[in-house]
Design a protein around this motif. Structure first.
Motif, PDB file in Angstrom:
ATOM      1  N   GLU A  85     -17.509  -6.714   3.392  1.00  0.00           N
ATOM      2  CA  GLU A  85     -18.031  -5.344   3.353  1.00  0.00           C
ATOM      3  C   GLU A  85     -17.012  -4.360   3.933  1.00  0.00           C
ATOM      4  OE1 GLU A  85     -20.327  -2.139   2.595  1.00  0.00           O
ATOM      5  OE2 GLU A  85     -20.732  -4.184   1.917  1.00  0.00           O
ATOM      6  N   LEU A  86     -16.340  -4.746   5.014  1.00  0.00           N
ATOM      7  CA  LEU A  86     -15.306  -3.883   5.587  1.00  0.00           C
ATOM      8  C   LEU A  86     -14.165  -3.652   4.597  1.00  0.00           C
ATOM      9  CD1 LEU A  86     -15.019  -5.251   9.237  1.00  0.00           C
ATOM     10  CD2 LEU A  86     -15.854  -2.998   8.536  1.00  0.00           C
ATOM     11  N   ALA A  87     -13.765  -4.700   3.910  1.00  0.00           N
ATOM     12  CA  ALA A  87     -12.686  -4.582   2.930  1.00  0.00           C
ATOM     13  C   ALA A  87     -13.101  -3.682   1.765  1.00  0.00           C
ATOM     14  CB  ALA A  87     -12.288  -5.962   2.421  1.00  0.00           C
ATOM     15  N   GLU A  88     -14.343  -3.841   1.307  1.00  0.00           N
ATOM     16  CA  GLU A  88     -14.829  -3.006   0.209  1.00  0.00           C
ATOM     17  C   GLU A  88     -14.930  -1.544   0.634  1.00  0.00           C
ATOM     18  OE1 GLU A  88     -18.480  -4.904  -0.899  1.00  0.00           O
ATOM     19  OE2 GLU A  88     -17.445  -6.501  -1.997  1.00  0.00           O
ATOM     20  N   THR A  89     -15.390  -1.310   1.848  1.00  0.00           N
ATOM     21  CA  THR A  89     -15.485   0.063   2.365  1.00  0.00           C
ATOM     22  C   THR A  89     -14.096   0.689   2.477  1.00  0.00           C
ATOM     23  OG1 THR A  89     -17.495  -0.469   3.579  1.00  0.00           O
ATOM     24  CG2 THR A  89     -16.286   1.483   4.285  1.00  0.00           C
ATOM     25  N   ALA A  90     -13.141  -0.079   2.987  1.00  0.00           N
ATOM     26  CA  ALA A  90     -11.772   0.428   3.105  1.00  0.00           C
ATOM     27  C   ALA A  90     -11.192   0.726   1.735  1.00  0.00           C
ATOM     28  CB  ALA A  90     -10.905  -0.583   3.842  1.00  0.00           C
ATOM     29  N   GLU A  91     -11.478  -0.108   0.771  1.00  0.00           N
ATOM     30  CA  GLU A  91     -10.977   0.115  -0.593  1.00  0.00           C
ATOM     31  C   GLU A  91     -11.590   1.368  -1.207  1.00  0.00           C
ATOM     32  OE1 GLU A  91      -8.834  -0.142  -3.940  1.00  0.00           O
ATOM     33  OE2 GLU A  91      -8.556  -1.386  -2.160  1.00  0.00           O
ATOM     34  N   ARG A  92     -12.890   1.580  -0.994  1.00  0.00           N
ATOM     35  CA  ARG A  92     -13.536   2.792  -1.520  1.00  0.00           C
ATOM     36  C   ARG A  92     -12.945   4.042  -0.880  1.00  0.00           C
ATOM     37  NH1 ARG A  92     -18.252  -0.405  -1.235  1.00  0.00           N
ATOM     38  NH2 ARG A  92     -18.820   0.477   0.779  1.00  0.00           N
ATOM     39  N   ARG A  93     -12.737   3.984   0.435  1.00  0.00           N
ATOM     40  CA  ARG A  93     -12.156   5.135   1.125  1.00  0.00           C
ATOM     41  C   ARG A  93     -10.749   5.418   0.611  1.00  0.00           C
ATOM     42  NH1 ARG A  93     -13.896   4.475   7.471  1.00  0.00           N
ATOM     43  NH2 ARG A  93     -16.109   4.917   7.122  1.00  0.00           N
ATOM     44  N   LYS A  94      -9.994   4.389   0.404  1.00  0.00           N
ATOM     45  CA  LYS A  94      -8.629   4.544  -0.096  1.00  0.00           C
ATOM     46  C   LYS A  94      -8.640   5.118  -1.516  1.00  0.00           C
ATOM     47  CE  LYS A  94      -4.443   1.780  -0.628  1.00  0.00           C
ATOM     48  NZ  LYS A  94      -3.896   0.422  -0.541  1.00  0.00           N
ATOM     49  N   ARG A  95      -9.559   4.608  -2.333  1.00  0.00           N
ATOM     50  CA  ARG A  95      -9.645   5.056  -3.713  1.00  0.00           C
ATOM     51  C   ARG A  95     -10.006   6.522  -3.809  1.00  0.00           C
ATOM     52  NH1 ARG A  95     -13.798   1.755  -6.651  1.00  0.00           N
ATOM     53  NH2 ARG A  95     -12.419   0.113  -5.945  1.00  0.00           N
ATOM     54  N   PHE A  96     -10.888   6.967  -2.916  1.00  0.00           N
ATOM     55  CA  PHE A  96     -11.331   8.349  -2.956  1.00  0.00           C
ATOM     56  C   PHE A  96     -10.545   9.260  -2.027  1.00  0.00           C
ATOM     57  CE2 PHE A  96     -15.174   6.042  -4.409  1.00  0.00           C
ATOM     58  CZ  PHE A  96     -15.237   6.583  -5.683  1.00  0.00           C
ATOM     59  N   GLY A  97      -9.466   8.750  -1.413  1.00  0.00           N
ATOM     60  CA  GLY A  97      -8.591   9.553  -0.591  1.00  0.00           C
ATOM     61  C   GLY A  97      -9.182   9.977   0.731  1.00  0.00           C
ATOM     62  N   ILE A  98     -10.131   9.221   1.231  1.00  0.00           N
ATOM     63  CA  ILE A  98     -10.751   9.573   2.514  1.00  0.00           C
ATOM     64  C   ILE A  98      -9.836   9.179   3.671  1.00  0.00           C
ATOM     65  CG2 ILE A  98     -12.720   9.105   4.029  1.00  0.00           C
ATOM     66  CD1 ILE A  98     -14.400   8.746   1.491  1.00  0.00           C
ATOM     67  N   ILE A  99      -9.030   8.170   3.482  1.00  0.00           N
ATOM     68  CA  ILE A  99      -8.123   7.718   4.555  1.00  0.00           C
ATOM     69  C   ILE A  99      -6.832   8.484   4.485  1.00  0.00           C
ATOM     70  CG2 ILE A  99      -6.777   5.786   5.426  1.00  0.00           C
ATOM     71  CD1 ILE A  99      -9.051   3.967   4.683  1.00  0.00           C
TER      72      ILE A  99
END
Length: 99
Positions: A85-99
């Protein structure tokens, strides 16, 4: 929320514990101990309450060791799910430019 390294340790321990539970030699050893303790327990004399008590505890300890390993496996599966779940959340944030 636990840190990733603690989750990874728990997941690694789960793999090791599961391998132990699946190990034929260890399973055979647990079964042999349990049968031996039960046979000795049944063979005690009427006036040997202390002996029966010790054998009863020994029988239960074998089960507690199995339960402990099963608990490690269960906790590791939860840790693995949290890591996923942490990896998926990090991937979503990266994909949407949140990080």
């Amino acid at each position: 929320m636990p840190d990733e390294s603690a989750l990874e340790r728990a997941a690694t321990r789960a793999v090791r514990a599961e391998a132990l539970l699946d190990d034929e030699l260890l399973t055979e050893a647990f079964d042999a101990l349990e049968k031996s303790y039960i046979a000795a327990w049944r063979a005690t004399t009427v006036d040997d309450a202390a002996g029966r008590e010790k054998l009863f505890l020994a029988i239960n300890i074998v089960g507690k060791v199995r339960d402990h390993l099963a608990g490690i496996v269960a906790n590791g599966k939860l840790a693995h799910a949290e890591l996923k779940e942490l990896a998926e959340t990090a991937e979503r944030r990266k994909r949407f430019g949140i990080i």
